[in-house]
Design a protein around this motif. Structure first.
Motif, PDB file in Angstrom:
ATOM      1  N   VAL A  63      23.304 -22.656  28.619  1.00  0.00           N
ATOM      2  CA  VAL A  63      22.523 -22.871  27.408  1.00  0.00           C
ATOM      3  C   VAL A  63      22.404 -24.342  27.035  1.00  0.00           C
ATOM      4  O   VAL A  63      21.707 -24.698  26.109  1.00  0.00           O
ATOM      5  CB  VAL A  63      23.115 -22.057  26.239  1.00  0.00           C
ATOM      6  CG1 VAL A  63      22.191 -22.050  25.045  1.00  0.00           C
ATOM      7  CG2 VAL A  63      23.348 -20.630  26.702  1.00  0.00           C
ATOM      8  N   THR A  64      23.067 -25.185  27.792  1.00  0.00           N
ATOM      9  CA  THR A  64      22.954 -26.619  27.505  1.00  0.00           C
ATOM     10  C   THR A  64      21.490 -27.024  27.491  1.00  0.00           C
ATOM     11  O   THR A  64      20.689 -26.412  28.175  1.00  0.00           O
ATOM     12  CB  THR A  64      23.599 -27.471  28.616  1.00  0.00           C
ATOM     13  OG1 THR A  64      23.773 -26.653  29.756  1.00  0.00           O
ATOM     14  CG2 THR A  64      24.863 -28.098  28.163  1.00  0.00           C
TER      15      THR A  64
ATOM     16  N   GLU B  62      19.176 -31.708  31.017  1.00  0.00           N
ATOM     17  CA  GLU B  62      20.283 -32.469  31.539  1.00  0.00           C
ATOM     18  C   GLU B  62      20.826 -31.957  32.861  1.00  0.00           C
ATOM     19  O   GLU B  62      21.503 -32.675  33.561  1.00  0.00           O
ATOM     20  CB  GLU B  62      21.412 -32.486  30.512  1.00  0.00           C
ATOM     21  CG  GLU B  62      21.053 -33.366  29.331  1.00  0.00           C
ATOM     22  CD  GLU B  62      22.023 -33.186  28.195  1.00  0.00           C
ATOM     23  OE1 GLU B  62      23.098 -32.612  28.422  1.00  0.00           O
ATOM     24  OE2 GLU B  62      21.692 -33.624  27.083  1.00  0.00           O
TER      25      GLU B  62
ATOM     26  N   PRO C 212      20.243 -30.560  36.639  1.00  0.00           N
ATOM     27  CA  PRO C 212      19.241 -30.381  37.687  1.00  0.00           C
ATOM     28  C   PRO C 212      19.099 -28.898  38.005  1.00  0.00           C
ATOM     29  O   PRO C 212      20.090 -28.176  38.012  1.00  0.00           O
ATOM     30  CB  PRO C 212      19.829 -31.158  38.861  1.00  0.00           C
ATOM     31  CG  PRO C 212      21.250 -31.417  38.541  1.00  0.00           C
ATOM     32  CD  PRO C 212      21.415 -31.333  37.074  1.00  0.00           C
TER      33      PRO C 212
ATOM     34  N   LYS D 126      21.309 -26.431  40.228  1.00  0.00           N
ATOM     35  CA  LYS D 126      22.682 -26.100  39.856  1.00  0.00           C
ATOM     36  C   LYS D 126      22.785 -24.773  39.118  1.00  0.00           C
ATOM     37  O   LYS D 126      23.849 -24.232  38.961  1.00  0.00           O
ATOM     38  CB  LYS D 126      23.257 -27.197  38.963  1.00  0.00           C
ATOM     39  CG  LYS D 126      23.933 -28.260  39.771  1.00  0.00           C
ATOM     40  CD  LYS D 126      25.057 -28.850  38.980  1.00  0.00           C
ATOM     41  CE  LYS D 126      25.902 -29.723  39.873  1.00  0.00           C
ATOM     42  NZ  LYS D 126      26.807 -30.542  39.105  1.00  0.00           N
TER      43      LYS D 126
ATOM     44  N   ARG E 297      11.596 -23.629  17.697  1.00  0.00           N
ATOM     45  CA  ARG E 297      11.587 -24.925  18.357  1.00  0.00           C
ATOM     46  C   ARG E 297      12.590 -24.973  19.506  1.00  0.00           C
ATOM     47  O   ARG E 297      12.290 -25.446  20.599  1.00  0.00           O
ATOM     48  CB  ARG E 297      11.909 -26.010  17.339  1.00  0.00           C
ATOM     49  CG  ARG E 297      11.642 -27.363  17.886  1.00  0.00           C
ATOM     50  CD  ARG E 297      11.273 -28.290  16.770  1.00  0.00           C
ATOM     51  NE  ARG E 297      12.285 -29.307  16.662  1.00  0.00           N
ATOM     52  CZ  ARG E 297      12.119 -30.417  15.971  1.00  0.00           C
ATOM     53  NH1 ARG E 297      10.997 -30.619  15.316  1.00  0.00           N
ATOM     54  NH2 ARG E 297      13.063 -31.293  15.904  1.00  0.00           N
TER      55      ARG E 297
ATOM     56  N   VAL F 148      30.430 -19.639  18.565  1.00  0.00           N
ATOM     57  CA  VAL F 148      31.019 -20.655  19.451  1.00  0.00           C
ATOM     58  C   VAL F 148      31.691 -19.977  20.619  1.00  0.00           C
ATOM     59  O   VAL F 148      31.569 -20.427  21.766  1.00  0.00           O
ATOM     60  CB  VAL F 148      32.133 -21.480  18.768  1.00  0.00           C
ATOM     61  CG1 VAL F 148      32.264 -22.831  19.405  1.00  0.00           C
ATOM     62  CG2 VAL F 148      31.961 -21.568  17.304  1.00  0.00           C
TER      63      VAL F 148
ATOM     64  N   ASP G 286      29.174 -18.816  23.069  1.00  0.00           N
ATOM     65  CA  ASP G 286      28.625 -19.959  23.784  1.00  0.00           C
ATOM     66  C   ASP G 286      29.528 -20.300  24.972  1.00  0.00           C
ATOM     67  O   ASP G 286      29.059 -20.563  26.074  1.00  0.00           O
ATOM     68  CB  ASP G 286      28.528 -21.153  22.816  1.00  0.00           C
ATOM     69  CG  ASP G 286      27.498 -22.159  23.284  1.00  0.00           C
ATOM     70  OD1 ASP G 286      26.821 -21.886  24.280  1.00  0.00           O
ATOM     71  OD2 ASP G 286      27.369 -23.218  22.644  1.00  0.00           O
ATOM     72  N   GLU G 287      30.850 -20.256  24.712  1.00  0.00           N
ATOM     73  CA  GLU G 287      31.788 -20.585  25.790  1.00  0.00           C
ATOM     74  C   GLU G 287      31.804 -19.514  26.865  1.00  0.00           C
ATOM     75  O   GLU G 287      31.996 -19.806  28.043  1.00  0.00           O
ATOM     76  CB  GLU G 287      33.188 -20.770  25.212  1.00  0.00           C
ATOM     77  CG  GLU G 287      33.304 -22.041  24.401  1.00  0.00           C
ATOM     78  CD  GLU G 287      34.641 -22.189  23.715  1.00  0.00           C
ATOM     79  OE1 GLU G 287      34.789 -23.123  22.936  1.00  0.00           O
ATOM     80  OE2 GLU G 287      35.539 -21.353  23.963  1.00  0.00           O
TER      81      GLU G 287
ATOM     82  N   ASN H 243      28.527 -19.868  28.832  1.00  0.00           N
ATOM     83  CA  ASN H 243      28.315 -21.187  29.395  1.00  0.00           C
ATOM     84  C   ASN H 243      29.613 -21.744  29.954  1.00  0.00           C
ATOM     85  O   ASN H 243      30.405 -22.326  29.230  1.00  0.00           O
ATOM     86  CB  ASN H 243      27.782 -22.088  28.284  1.00  0.00           C
ATOM     87  CG  ASN H 243      27.264 -23.377  28.823  1.00  0.00           C
ATOM     88  OD1 ASN H 243      27.520 -23.730  29.971  1.00  0.00           O
ATOM     89  ND2 ASN H 243      26.549 -24.102  27.999  1.00  0.00           N
TER      90      ASN H 243
ATOM     91  N   ARG I 209      30.578 -24.216  31.475  1.00  0.00           N
ATOM     92  CA  ARG I 209      30.913 -25.625  31.297  1.00  0.00           C
ATOM     93  C   ARG I 209      31.706 -25.892  30.018  1.00  0.00           C
ATOM     94  O   ARG I 209      32.412 -26.872  29.916  1.00  0.00           O
ATOM     95  CB  ARG I 209      29.635 -26.449  31.207  1.00  0.00           C
ATOM     96  CG  ARG I 209      28.979 -26.628  32.524  1.00  0.00           C
ATOM     97  CD  ARG I 209      27.760 -27.469  32.353  1.00  0.00           C
ATOM     98  NE  ARG I 209      27.352 -27.989  33.637  1.00  0.00           N
ATOM     99  CZ  ARG I 209      26.900 -29.207  33.823  1.00  0.00           C
ATOM    100  NH1 ARG I 209      26.800 -30.026  32.813  1.00  0.00           N
ATOM    101  NH2 ARG I 209      26.537 -29.613  35.001  1.00  0.00           N
ATOM    102  N   LEU I 210      31.493 -25.029  29.005  1.00  0.00           N
ATOM    103  CA  LEU I 210      32.119 -25.299  27.711  1.00  0.00           C
ATOM    104  C   LEU I 210      33.519 -24.726  27.606  1.00  0.00           C
ATOM    105  O   LEU I 210      34.224 -24.995  26.658  1.00  0.00           O
ATOM    106  CB  LEU I 210      31.265 -24.716  26.585  1.00  0.00           C
ATOM    107  CG  LEU I 210      29.851 -25.238  26.511  1.00  0.00           C
ATOM    108  CD1 LEU I 210      29.128 -24.587  25.359  1.00  0.00           C
ATOM    109  CD2 LEU I 210      29.861 -26.738  26.327  1.00  0.00           C
ATOM    110  N   ARG I 211      33.892 -23.862  28.575  1.00  0.00           N
ATOM    111  CA  ARG I 211      35.209 -23.227  28.470  1.00  0.00           C
ATOM    112  C   ARG I 211      36.290 -24.285  28.504  1.00  0.00           C
ATOM    113  O   ARG I 211      36.188 -25.254  29.238  1.00  0.00           O
ATOM    114  CB  ARG I 211      35.402 -22.258  29.623  1.00  0.00           C
ATOM    115  CG  ARG I 211      34.581 -21.012  29.438  1.00  0.00           C
ATOM    116  CD  ARG I 211      34.732 -20.089  30.618  1.00  0.00           C
ATOM    117  NE  ARG I 211      33.631 -19.148  30.595  1.00  0.00           N
ATOM    118  CZ  ARG I 211      33.111 -18.607  31.683  1.00  0.00           C
ATOM    119  NH1 ARG I 211      33.603 -18.902  32.865  1.00  0.00           N
ATOM    120  NH2 ARG I 211      32.111 -17.767  31.578  1.00  0.00           N
ATOM    121  N   GLU I 212      37.327 -24.018  27.726  1.00  0.00           N
ATOM    122  CA  GLU I 212      38.418 -24.987  27.716  1.00  0.00           C
ATOM    123  C   GLU I 212      39.159 -24.908  29.029  1.00  0.00           C
ATOM    124  O   GLU I 212      39.395 -23.843  29.558  1.00  0.00           O
ATOM    125  CB  GLU I 212      39.354 -24.677  26.555  1.00  0.00           C
ATOM    126  CG  GLU I 212      38.618 -24.826  25.253  1.00  0.00           C
ATOM    127  CD  GLU I 212      39.535 -25.205  24.119  1.00  0.00           C
ATOM    128  OE1 GLU I 212      40.612 -25.740  24.396  1.00  0.00           O
ATOM    129  OE2 GLU I 212      39.148 -24.965  22.981  1.00  0.00           O
ATOM    130  N   MET I 213      39.483 -26.065  29.543  1.00  0.00           N
ATOM    131  CA  MET I 213      40.138 -26.088  30.853  1.00  0.00           C
ATOM    132  C   MET I 213      41.608 -25.723  30.707  1.00  0.00           C
ATOM    133  O   MET I 213      42.250 -26.116  29.782  1.00  0.00           O
ATOM    134  CB  MET I 213      40.010 -27.482  31.462  1.00  0.00           C
ATOM    135  CG  MET I 213      38.578 -27.937  31.574  1.00  0.00           C
ATOM    136  SD  MET I 213      37.618 -26.767  32.538  1.00  0.00           S
ATOM    137  CE  MET I 213      35.987 -27.017  31.850  1.00  0.00           C
TER     138      MET I 213
END
Lengths: 338, 331
Positions: A32-33, A37, A39, A42, A213, A325, A328-329, A332, A334-338
């Protein structure tokens, strides 16, 4: 048309815990980013086989239940939903007409008035559950309508581009510039709102622009991808392409958008009701706070009258946002906490 | 760059035009007669008095003219700065009422917006990807931003003005205090200003902190951040770059939020009976003072559009890409 998803490097490792998942067809929901941003190659685009779908679902659920934000938020929302559904059956008095209660009594846990009474002897708990029910009504209908308008406008503008996009974009921007709440004040001041449903519809009609939008830019970048061009070449009609090719890729986004609009509609309605422009004759949270304020509940210390409605809105809407939130994680990686 | 501003100005022009049209249309074309509603408040028994009053109000509203002419006159009087006369404060012109109220609203709004924006961005950026801070700041921010302004105002008023009696509430300054240029008056003003300011500040703060926290996480997970980290750049430097990129959407967010932010100020003023535009509108709604509602609406629209334009300029100033475009290069 079929399209094979390319496995993205980092994500295979992330779901290594799920043994049942076939390694060849790793697929997660769209990222969802802001699309520009990343490519395009990916992003895995579509799940194909049934097993892959199941695997994706399993993976999603796995991360969903592990995500504390999502679980806490969901619990809060479900708790209030439960109270809104069964509360009216638990309330012992009518919220408006029962006037033989004690005047302005503090909450009694073992008595008949769990949240106390107003100076007129009305049951605050009965008012509270009615208000909660109406908050859900306004949130679902108002947020739902806004989501539908936002989706249609966003898809149409983003997919078609050109003059359609120009016109719709201008319309969106014009409403975005307007202080929506003040427009609502003017509408409500002259058109006396008859019930919670009309109120929800009016709110839905003015709060959709940001959703449109956001969706427009998502659709815009998706519609330049190969699989959409391919569908276009094969001569499918545009609404079919939008619903079969584009919508599944933004479904998580749509859902999150609805949650935000749901919360926003409740907050707007509460504020509108507080300045006395809500539906006449119904008990809403805003109305309760207004009544308390007008009857000097602050001065006289009747905290049980104005604390519960606002606290409920805060926890319900806050819970919904918090859930968002978490979602979203989950959607997505990428947003997950490492 | 010129294209950008021209587009913006066209949008603002259309917005202004539609807003004025809405402002005029709703009272005129909606079912129900505003004049009758108004007269119903007076509870007049005598039919002749009623008719006379009705006719004079109809003339004041210019309701006896054809619709297009009414619309035309609405614009004409608008450009003459004439927004009509208040019914409940007869014969004070609406513009004067707004002139008296607007400084209070601006005095609340501007510091609250700027300070909360600054603090929210700082705290949100700090909280992102830092476990302990994130777990405390995030829930609190969500609770704050999901709070109805009026409720927060009620709670603060109840705690600080009634239970602990630290701050006074009601009006812009104390009852016996004469407005003058003195420290005493200034402190009195400040004491009355503090609670409504705090309400707005805290609720806004939650929203900005969340926005920044989420944006920073997106930025920290994007390719350039990973690249910088792979190069061995210190964490602080990566965060600095992430912050710079994340602040741009927050500026745009400021413009998008102006309407909501304003709504908050209006209801907060009502709770504290602070003499700004919110209280003015509230009294006008109670008294069916239509010219005041219409006039305040117009002024708020103009204010919001100006603020939007200021944000646009700020955006151009802080976005290097837009700045290069300004200086003649191609962005």
């Amino acid at each position: 048309m079929k399209k094979r998803a390319k496995p993205a490097a980092g994500e295979v490792a992330a779901i290594g815990t799920d043994a049942a998942l076939p390694k060849s067809s790793v697929s997660t929901e769209p990222v969802v980013t802001p699309v520009e941003e990343t490519p395009p190659e990916k992003k895995p685009v579509k799940a194909v086989s049934k097993t892959a779908n199941m695997g994706a679902l399993r993976e999603m659920l796995y991360f969903a239940f592990r995500n504390r934000k999502l679980v806490i938020g969901l619990c809060l929302v479900l708790f209030f939903l439960l109270v809104a559904i069964i509360g009216p059956y638990l309330a012992l008095h009518d919220p408006i007409y029962n006037i033989d209660g004690p005047s302005a009594h503090a909450p009694m846990l073992h008595g008949r008035y769990w949240l106390g009474t107003t100076p007129e002897g009305l049951d605050v708990f009965a008012q509270f559950v009615t208000g909660l029910k109406l908050a859900f009504v306004v949130g679902l209908i108002g947020g739902g309508l806004a989501a539908v308008i936002g989706t249609v406008v966003g898809f149409t503008a983003g997919y078609n581009g050109g003059i359609v996009d120009e016109v719709l974009n201008m319309l969106t921007n014009v409403i975005l510039c307007m202080p929506v709440f003040v427009v609502l004040i003017v509408i409500a001041a002259f058109v006396h709102i008859k019930g919670p449903v009309p109120e929800a519809l009016i709110i839905g009609m003015v709060t959709w622009p940001w959703a449109a939008r956001a969706l427009r830019s998502q659709t815009f970048s998706l519609s330049s991808r190969e699989f959409v061009s391919l569908a276009r070449l094969s001569g499918e009609n545009s609404w079919k392409i939008i619903f079969k090719e584009i919508a599944p890729n933004v479904s998580s986004y749509l859902f999150m958008m609805f949650i935000l609009l749901f919360g926003g509609a409740i907050l707007t309605a509460t504020t509108l009701d507080f300045i006395g422009l809500g539906p006449a004759g119904s008990i809403t949270f805003g109305q309760m706070m207004l009544n308390a304020f007008n009857d000097s509940a602050l001065l006289l210390g009747y905290w049980w009258w104005f604390i519960p409605p606002g606290l409920a809105v805060m926890l319900l809407v806050g819970g919904a946002y918090f859930m968002n939130v978490g979602l979203d994680e989950v959607f997505n990686p990428r947003l997950r906490e490492m | 760059m010129r294209r950008y501003f021209v587009r913006k100005l066209i949008t603002y022009g259309i917005t202004f035009f539609s807003a004025v049209t809405i402002d005029w249309t709703i009272p005129h074309l909606m079912p129900g007669n505003p004049i009758l509603n108004l007269l119903a408040n007076f509870r007049i028994q005598n039919q002749e008095t009623f008719n006379n009053l009705y006719n004079s109000y109809a003339r004041a509203f210019r309701a006896d003219l054809p619709l297009w002419k009414q619309y035309y006159y609405f614009w004409v009087s608008l450009f003459h700065g004439d927004l009509g006369i208040s019914f409940s404060n007869f014969p004070t012109p609406v513009t004067l009422l707004i002139q008296r109220a607007a400084p209070y609203t601006l005095g609340l709004l501007i510091p609250a917006i700027l300070l909360s924006w600054y603090a929210g961005n700082k705290v949100g950026a700090m909280a992102a990807r830092r476990k302990v801070l994130d777990n405390s700041v995030l829930p609190v921010s969500y609770a704050l931003t999901a709070t109805p302004y009026q409720w927060f105002a009620l709670v603060l008023a109840w705690l600080f003005a009634f239970i602990w009696q630290i701050f006074p509430i009601g009006r812009g300054y104390g009852i016996g205090v004469i407005p003058q240029w003195s420290w005493f008056f200034f402190f009195d003003l400040l004491k009355h200003w503090f609670l409504p300011f705090m309400t707005l500040f805290l609720v806004y703060f939650g929203g900005w902190a969340i926005g920044m926290r989420n944006m920073i996480i997106y930025e920290l997970e994007s390719d350039y951040s990973h690249y910088l980290e792979a190069l061995g750049a210190p964490r602080r430097l990566v965060r600095k770059y992430a912050f710079r990129n994340a602040v741009l959407p927050q500026v745009t967010g400021l413009a998008l939020q102006l309407g909501a932010v304003l709504a908050g100020a209006l209801v907060t003023e009502i709770v504290f009976t602070y003499p700004g535009l919110g209280s003015l509108i509230y009294r006008a709604i109670i008294n069916n003072d239509y010219f005041v509602i219409q006039g305040t609406f117009l002024l708020i629209i103009i204010g919001v559009l100006i603020a939007n334009f200021v944000v646009d300029i700020v955006y151009v100033l802080i976005d290097p890409r837009a700045r290069i475009g300004m200086q003649g290069g191609e962005a």
